[in-house]
Design a protein around this motif. Structure first.
Motif, mmCIF file in Angstrom:
data_model
loop_
_atom_site.group_PDB
_atom_site.id
_atom_site.type_symbol
_atom_site.label_atom_id
_atom_site.label_comp_id
_atom_site.label_asym_id
_atom_site.label_seq_id
_atom_site.Cartn_x
_atom_site.Cartn_y
_atom_site.Cartn_z
ATOM 1 N N HIS A 1 -5.366 12.660 -3.384
ATOM 2 C CA HIS A 1 -5.611 11.897 -3.884
ATOM 3 C C HIS A 1 -5.324 10.685 -4.450
ATOM 4 N N ALA A 2 -4.015 10.472 -3.641
ATOM 5 C CA ALA A 2 -3.257 9.365 -3.581
ATOM 6 C C ALA A 2 -4.205 8.412 -2.678
ATOM 7 N N VAL A 3 -4.080 8.652 -2.054
ATOM 8 C CA VAL A 3 -4.432 8.359 -0.452
ATOM 9 C C VAL A 3 -6.121 7.242 -1.130
ATOM 10 N N LEU A 4 -7.047 8.100 -1.647
ATOM 11 C CA LEU A 4 -8.407 7.557 -1.891
ATOM 12 C C LEU A 4 -8.378 6.972 -3.202
ATOM 13 N N GLU A 5 -7.304 7.228 -3.443
ATOM 14 C CA GLU A 5 -7.297 6.582 -5.029
ATOM 15 C C GLU A 5 -6.846 4.889 -4.908
ATOM 16 N N VAL A 6 -5.793 4.854 -3.656
ATOM 17 C CA VAL A 6 -5.485 3.460 -3.310
ATOM 18 C C VAL A 6 -6.624 2.478 -1.678
ATOM 19 N N LYS B 1 -8.609 -0.408 -2.017
ATOM 20 C CA LYS B 1 -7.272 -1.762 -3.035
ATOM 21 C C LYS B 1 -6.397 -2.291 -0.764
ATOM 22 N N HIS B 2 -6.211 -1.024 -0.561
ATOM 23 C CA HIS B 2 -5.249 -2.084 0.909
ATOM 24 C C HIS B 2 -6.752 -2.474 1.765
ATOM 25 N N ALA B 3 -7.796 -2.364 2.283
ATOM 26 C CA ALA B 3 -8.980 -3.269 2.758
ATOM 27 C C ALA B 3 -8.621 -4.249 1.703
ATOM 28 N N GLY B 4 -8.616 -4.589 1.453
ATOM 29 C CA GLY B 4 -8.932 -5.760 0.028
ATOM 30 C C GLY B 4 -7.729 -6.429 0.713
ATOM 31 N N ARG B 5 -6.393 -5.858 1.091
ATOM 32 C CA ARG B 5 -5.273 -6.497 0.997
ATOM 33 C C ARG B 5 -5.137 -6.705 2.600
ATOM 34 N N THR C 1 1.241 -1.811 -0.525
ATOM 35 C CA THR C 1 -0.271 -0.075 0.138
ATOM 36 C C THR C 1 0.870 1.261 0.087
ATOM 37 N N VAL C 2 1.953 1.535 0.438
ATOM 38 C CA VAL C 2 2.701 2.209 0.720
ATOM 39 C C VAL C 2 3.245 2.328 -0.605
ATOM 40 N N ASP C 3 4.368 1.648 -1.141
ATOM 41 C CA ASP C 3 4.616 1.796 -2.502
ATOM 42 C C ASP C 3 3.569 2.273 -2.969
ATOM 43 N N GLU C 4 2.429 1.611 -2.958
ATOM 44 C CA GLU C 4 1.565 2.827 -4.302
ATOM 45 C C GLU C 4 0.748 3.674 -4.122
#
Length: 147
Positions: A105-110, A113-117, A31-34
């Motif tokens: 915007h970057a945080v909202l975009e990811v 996916k983070h919740a799924g991870r 997540t941090v990388d993304e």
């Protein structure tokens, strides 16, 4: 009445904790990388005049101990008056300049996916040898290991 299997249950529980910690650390790292990559791309897309400071000092840090990941202006130099202090004004805007929230915007975009991870990390930690027994998963069945 005597209960058996306590040591085995403790070992299994400890292995679940270790498996969960490892899987969560991996998910946070991804997540941090993304977020970092998306933030850097947003800086390029949202700013017209580029000195390079915003992008150069926009960093990431991953600490597997404590499962912690940070993205942003982390160094003292980046936060100081000689660094990219103006990043806050670019991001949030001023009375004379519109906001360009590249990080938000970057945080909202990811975020999704983070919740799924994190759900997948839990599922991986509970699969295999560290998995709880059928009784613990379902709550039904005969009582075992009681004499």
């Amino acid at each position: 009445m005597r209960v058996t299997g306590i040591q085995r249950a403790r070992r299994k529980s400890a292995s679940r904790v270790k498996a969960l910690d490892a899987n969560v650390a991996k998910a946070i790292s991804e997540t941090v990388d993304e977020v970092h990559q998306a933030g850097r791309e947003n800086i390029d897309a949202m700013t017209a005049k580029r000195s390079g400071r915003l992008k150069r000092w926009y960093r990431k840090s991953i600490r597997s101990k404590g499962a912690r990941g940070l993205v942003g202006y982390l160094t003292r130099k980046a936060r100081g008056k000689d660094g990219a202090f103006y990043a806050r004004f670019v991001h949030d805007g001023t009375s004379k300049m519109k906001a360009r929230p590249f990080h938000d915007h970057a945080v909202l975009e990811v975020e999704g996916k983070h919740a799924g991870r994190m759900r997948a990390a839990l599922a991986r930690a509970l699969s295999g040898k560290a998995a709880p027994g059928a009784l613990a998963r379902t709550g039904g069945g005969k009582e075992g290991n009681v004499k």
